[in-house]
Design an enzyme around this catalytic site. Sequence first.
Site, PDB file in Angstrom:
ATOM      1  N   THR A  71      -7.845   9.500   0.140  1.00  0.00           N
ATOM      2  CA  THR A  71      -7.907  10.074  -1.197  1.00  0.00           C
ATOM      3  C   THR A  71      -6.602   9.920  -1.949  1.00  0.00           C
ATOM      4  O   THR A  71      -6.544  10.256  -3.112  1.00  0.00           O
ATOM      5  CB  THR A  71      -8.266  11.568  -1.104  1.00  0.00           C
ATOM      6  OG1 THR A  71      -7.306  12.237  -0.263  1.00  0.00           O
ATOM      7  CG2 THR A  71      -9.645  11.748  -0.534  1.00  0.00           C
ATOM      8  N   GLU A 119       6.185   4.730   7.367  1.00  0.00           N
ATOM      9  CA  GLU A 119       5.695   5.867   6.589  1.00  0.00           C
ATOM     10  C   GLU A 119       6.410   7.158   6.973  1.00  0.00           C
ATOM     11  O   GLU A 119       6.407   7.573   8.132  1.00  0.00           O
ATOM     12  CB  GLU A 119       4.184   6.025   6.791  1.00  0.00           C
ATOM     13  CG  GLU A 119       3.392   4.928   6.108  1.00  0.00           C
ATOM     14  CD  GLU A 119       1.901   5.008   6.366  1.00  0.00           C
ATOM     15  OE1 GLU A 119       1.163   4.369   5.610  1.00  0.00           O
ATOM     16  OE2 GLU A 119       1.484   5.699   7.321  1.00  0.00           O
ATOM     17  N   THR A 129       0.867  -1.186   0.000  1.00  0.00           N
ATOM     18  CA  THR A 129       0.000   0.000   0.000  1.00  0.00           C
ATOM     19  C   THR A 129       0.901   1.232   0.000  1.00  0.00           C
ATOM     20  O   THR A 129       1.347   1.670  -1.049  1.00  0.00           O
ATOM     21  CB  THR A 129      -0.974  -0.001   1.194  1.00  0.00           C
ATOM     22  OG1 THR A 129      -0.248  -0.230   2.406  1.00  0.00           O
ATOM     23  CG2 THR A 129      -2.026  -1.075   1.024  1.00  0.00           C
ATOM     24  N   ASN A 189      -0.742  10.329   6.082  1.00  0.00           N
ATOM     25  CA  ASN A 189      -1.963   9.849   6.719  1.00  0.00           C
ATOM     26  C   ASN A 189      -3.062  10.892   6.819  1.00  0.00           C
ATOM     27  O   ASN A 189      -4.200  10.566   7.147  1.00  0.00           O
ATOM     28  CB  ASN A 189      -1.629   9.285   8.101  1.00  0.00           C
ATOM     29  CG  ASN A 189      -0.957   7.934   7.988  1.00  0.00           C
ATOM     30  OD1 ASN A 189      -1.591   6.918   7.736  1.00  0.00           O
ATOM     31  ND2 ASN A 189       0.362   7.925   8.138  1.00  0.00           N
ATOM     32  N   THR A 249       2.565  -8.844  11.340  1.00  0.00           N
ATOM     33  CA  THR A 249       2.561  -7.602  10.594  1.00  0.00           C
ATOM     34  C   THR A 249       1.233  -7.388   9.872  1.00  0.00           C
ATOM     35  O   THR A 249       0.312  -8.177  10.006  1.00  0.00           O
ATOM     36  CB  THR A 249       3.714  -7.598   9.589  1.00  0.00           C
ATOM     37  OG1 THR A 249       3.734  -6.349   8.925  1.00  0.00           O
ATOM     38  CG2 THR A 249       3.544  -8.704   8.585  1.00  0.00           C
TER      39      THR A 249
END
Length: 422
Positions: free
Chosen positions: A422, A295, A175, A417, A212
């Site tokens: 979107t 991230e 992702t 985040n 995970t």
Amino acid sequence: MDKTTQSTESICESQPKWSWIQGGIAAPQGFRAAGVKAGVKYPDKYDVALVYSEVPAQAAGVFTRNKVKAHPLLLTKKHLENGVAQAMVANSGNANACVGKPGDEAAWAMAVKTAEVLGIAAEDVLVASTGVIGVELPVERVTKGIGAASLEISKKISLEEVLQNSHQAALAIMTTDTVVKEAACELLTENGKVRLGAMAKGSGMIHPNMGTMLGFITTDATIPAPDLQELLSEAVEESFNMVTVDGDTSTNDMVLVLANGKSGITLNSGEWAEFRRMFLAVCKKLAQDIARDGEGATKFLEVQAFGAATVEDARKIAKSICGSSLVKTALYGEDANWGRILAAAGYSGAEFDPDQVEIYMGHVLVAKEGQGVNFSEEEAKKVLIKKDVTIKLLLQEGQAQATAWGCDLTHDYVTINGDYRT
């Protein structure tokens, strides 16, 4: 930041009987894998992965302890009750979580389509999803992707193409990941070689309470399902459960393993011990890859807790420090703020005497007997400016130890985040 994964050779340099090899989830005998672009959320992204065993395999899994569980996870738990599976299918771009009956139907549709194209029972298909929660899965796109992936699996292809397909399967479960997470290795036994293959995904919403975000492991060794379950559960405690990126435990977390026995090899006691070490090394590698790819992360953090009274205490302390937002932001700012480290250990729930603790940042002693010491800020800065940072605590309570992995917390994490849907 260059988010290259840690060298596999550096994780376990003293294993003479097994070695890392090229490949991923399809490295063991009798396994094939493929990843395709099905347009689940984005038009030009690999987003449906299929892993197939030529024969029914012994199977095991570990799952999130979050009370909110995704629809495919619940179906997979049911399908694992008999300890047998023959395929694993996963999509990215949509978590298929918290959408009611349509979610259950979508998960079942993925299993049915996989069974149809592979000629196996739907109950022998394990299903996983990852992505946005609360949005209905575009079932037609996913099932069309499953059909396309099955065509890739059924082709007669070269070893190079098998490796490429395996790599695309690993791409398809990503992702917000920025790097592919896969590994393969083999163990030399008295009767030949057994292999292990794996792939995982995870970058955000990582604070697993089982494993995970998604992890898949295959082996061609002959291992009964109960032994496989015990092996997986133990390895997860020392690997995936010791990773934290942001303190959020997902609704979709699962790690699955299939053992199809295609090598024809049953491990003796000595070989089993070596196989367990190999299995743990693979899990640790993937766990560290996840932490490195957090991230927005710019730094990889390893926290080592030594001298705890119990392993559980050591794990609590190490993971609490890795998960502290204040420790993570200090790491980002390259600030040797040892007080935040001690405070995080203090609220971990572990039993220890703060007045006995020593804290090191790299080689630099920054606190002793629960107090700061006169250390060189310049030397500490040299440690913290590096991409890989190690924090070590000596607790003086016993012999137990544990290691956890995480990353820094940056402005980019908030950016990623803030508009994830979107």
